[in-house]
Write a protein that holds these residues in place. Sequence first.
Motif, PDB file in Angstrom:
ATOM      1  N   LEU A 185       9.550   2.338   3.477  1.00  0.00           N
ATOM      2  CA  LEU A 185      10.340   1.870   2.571  1.00  0.00           C
ATOM      3  C   LEU A 185      10.464   0.496   2.204  1.00  0.00           C
ATOM      4  O   LEU A 185      10.482   0.125   1.133  1.00  0.00           O
ATOM      5  N   GLU A 186       9.843  -0.306   2.901  1.00  0.00           N
ATOM      6  CA  GLU A 186       9.932  -1.958   2.848  1.00  0.00           C
ATOM      7  C   GLU A 186       8.643  -2.307   1.780  1.00  0.00           C
ATOM      8  O   GLU A 186       8.728  -2.979   1.116  1.00  0.00           O
ATOM      9  N   GLU A 187       7.678  -1.302   1.839  1.00  0.00           N
ATOM     10  CA  GLU A 187       6.363  -1.511   1.056  1.00  0.00           C
ATOM     11  C   GLU A 187       6.652  -0.976  -0.508  1.00  0.00           C
ATOM     12  O   GLU A 187       6.044  -1.380  -1.167  1.00  0.00           O
ATOM     13  N   MET A 188       7.520  -0.070  -0.320  1.00  0.00           N
ATOM     14  CA  MET A 188       7.963   0.320  -1.498  1.00  0.00           C
ATOM     15  C   MET A 188       8.828  -0.544  -2.232  1.00  0.00           C
ATOM     16  O   MET A 188       8.318  -0.718  -3.440  1.00  0.00           O
ATOM     17  N   ALA A 218       0.869  -1.263   0.013  1.00  0.00           N
ATOM     18  CA  ALA A 218      -0.021  -0.094  -0.010  1.00  0.00           C
ATOM     19  C   ALA A 218       0.796   1.350   0.192  1.00  0.00           C
ATOM     20  O   ALA A 218       0.497   2.264  -0.715  1.00  0.00           O
ATOM     21  N   GLY A 219       2.012   1.286   0.879  1.00  0.00           N
ATOM     22  CA  GLY A 219       2.882   2.585   0.835  1.00  0.00           C
ATOM     23  C   GLY A 219       3.105   2.912  -0.533  1.00  0.00           C
ATOM     24  O   GLY A 219       3.389   4.117  -0.724  1.00  0.00           O
ATOM     25  N   ASN A 228      -3.048  -9.083   4.546  1.00  0.00           N
ATOM     26  CA  ASN A 228      -2.089  -8.045   3.786  1.00  0.00           C
ATOM     27  C   ASN A 228      -3.098  -6.949   3.334  1.00  0.00           C
ATOM     28  O   ASN A 228      -4.129  -6.640   3.567  1.00  0.00           O
ATOM     29  N   HIS A 229      -2.244  -5.825   3.175  1.00  0.00           N
ATOM     30  CA  HIS A 229      -2.822  -4.502   2.868  1.00  0.00           C
ATOM     31  C   HIS A 229      -2.461  -3.910   1.529  1.00  0.00           C
ATOM     32  O   HIS A 229      -1.246  -3.851   1.359  1.00  0.00           O
ATOM     33  N   ALA A 230      -3.484  -3.677   0.764  1.00  0.00           N
ATOM     34  CA  ALA A 230      -3.186  -2.740  -0.566  1.00  0.00           C
ATOM     35  C   ALA A 230      -3.900  -1.616  -0.506  1.00  0.00           C
ATOM     36  O   ALA A 230      -4.950  -1.429   0.032  1.00  0.00           O
ATOM     37  N   TYR A 231      -3.476  -0.599  -1.503  1.00  0.00           N
ATOM     38  CA  TYR A 231      -3.957   0.636  -1.631  1.00  0.00           C
ATOM     39  C   TYR A 231      -4.149   0.703  -2.802  1.00  0.00           C
ATOM     40  O   TYR A 231      -3.352   0.675  -3.706  1.00  0.00           O
TER      41      TYR A 231
END
Length: 698
Positions: A285-288, A263-264, A497-500
């Motif tokens: 940073l980890e999500e990027m 998501a990030g 899990n999380h998504a945007y």
Amino acid sequence: MKNLVLILALVLSSWQIQAQEKTISGIVTTADDALPLPGVNIFIKGNSKGTQTDFDGKYSLQANSGDILVFSYIGYITTEVEIGSVSTIDVVLETDSNSLDEVVVTGYAVTKKRAFTGAVSVVSVEYEQTSKSQLKNQARKRVHNKISNQLAGQVSGIKIKGTTKSNISNVLYIVDGIPVQKSYNTLIEQLDPDTIDSVNVYKSSEAINTFGNSAKDGCIVITTKKGNYRIQNDEDYANITENNFESTAMSPLSTFSIDVDKAGYSNVRRMINNGETIPPDAVKLEEMVNYFNYKYPQPTDQHPFSINTEVVETPWHKDTQLVRIGLQGKSYENDQLPASNLTFLIDVSGSMGSQNKLPLLKSAFKLLVNQLREKDNVSIVVYAGAAGVVLEPTSGNEKETILAALDHLNSGGSTAGGEGIKLAYKLAENNFKKNGNNRVILATDGDFNVGASSDKAMQTLIEEKRKSGVFLSVLGFGYGNYKDSKLETLADKGNGNHAYIDNMQEAQKVFGKEFGGTLFTIAKDVKIQVEFNPKKVQAYRLIGYENRLLADEDFIDDTKDAGELGSGHTVTALYEVIPVGIKSDYLNAIPDLKYTQSEVSSNYEDELFTVKFRYKKPNEDTSIEMVHIQNTELTDASEDMNFASAVALFGMQLRNSKYFNNASTSKVIELAESGRGADTDGYRAEFMRLVKSYDSLK
């Protein structure tokens, strides 16, 4: 006989008309910098049929030879192109220096009410022509990138027909390139007059040409002096304190939970495309880094993922080394996945009414529904002021029934998120599939305000519900009141899990290309513990994962929750390490210890670190441990290492990290170019476009 001839003539005429229709496609770019332009309105003149460009500036629509295509975008000259024999039409839009010449209102405090609600013809204030250089700068900033997407057919527009107070609630306002949601229109009056640079009033005809049919009653565009005002911005992000370098002699272990959330990155992408200032805590940073897939090999043993490591010289600091640890989850084809028991939990409260929320949500879920099989079941629970079931468990082969239920959803009311979660889990538990994929998919902007709503209350609720064996996926939509911290908490604590999702391209990525990983967990409570060799590593720093850190003793504690890995998912973690013997400004002197003597083993001369992994099978409660040893050899950076480095460096720049060593965005582009590879889906090219776009905003 005459009738027969007439019928044949009509049929032939019909065939001829149909034969003229064809697919027209192309790319829309800007004349000033040749960059692709997302969100351009494209419609057939004299017809309501149209489309918009995607984030690569590409479009496609059906039209006939002889039709005239109209290309319109704020700040650019509307362009018309007649369709001839070719099927590819690329268009270059020129900056429109006269786009704001209808009315430019200055001295706003004096003329506030008249400018907002009076007829355009009676506004009488000092006229100030906006210079071409100012317009060009505004165009470069891309503050209008997403306007077309949010306006298209969704907003009723301005009623510039009188001065009654009731008209204000229906006005379409655009402030610094962002359409204001209808429910926030009264907040326009709270704008500080001293912050406003200009107010532009478009009458009906000009508004339609500029903004499309959604502004058929007119439009008011407000530009502030700083150019980044957000009237309804009430977004929440968890506080992030950047990881510092740790002394290996004092603390040789680094322990954290994996994170497959992405998501990030898509949220940062949305903010860059909208020309917004990016809050540092929104940059995870980890999500990027983990947004992108890397070419790790599939596992070949009994474990559900492969382990991969790489050590290179840090691209932004010659005195340090960069370590990459990568996991590759085993991939399963859709028909290999177990039967799914899915419960869609959909927020239909009033805050979900805008185009980039519930309407986008419906389209995204349709991508998922179209992939369901007969053995899969879907239920739908909605919540606003209260929660209710709108679709009882329905087989995946009854797609029309499921899609019809989605189409009938409308927004309105407050947000009883806690009640919705309880009802969704109850429905999922009642229809539990043993050895199947039991999952609640929550879709919301996270703006819970009724019942259990605080981050802590939601965490307690979801920790209790996960004991049922039902997993959770959390999908975030919209902006302005997006509650990232709450949704991340739900996903982390709900074994999910999380998504945007900011556009249909992202929906296709989540529900199309990564369908199995989004819905099917192959390993849960996955933890990583790295032990650095103090003979080789003086200090280390984990890049990102600040909100996933674990105590060292948590690594072997099976009661401690950690992240889940889905089918085909990759996980990447980066460490920056300072070798022994290197003097660094990043390190402070450590006082001598009185009672503890540190002794370093004389063995393991060729080992840089040992990394251990612990995970549980989805239906088990006891962890399995894996061990991998990395030698001290430095290698040339692989394509994937270069690209992961580029993303991490860009993230550090966005966060204004103290560790990116003043590296420039050109260094980011250089690394990304060398790591782009085949880039079949274009995600890496999009990243480079975002970096360039952000660089132009500074």
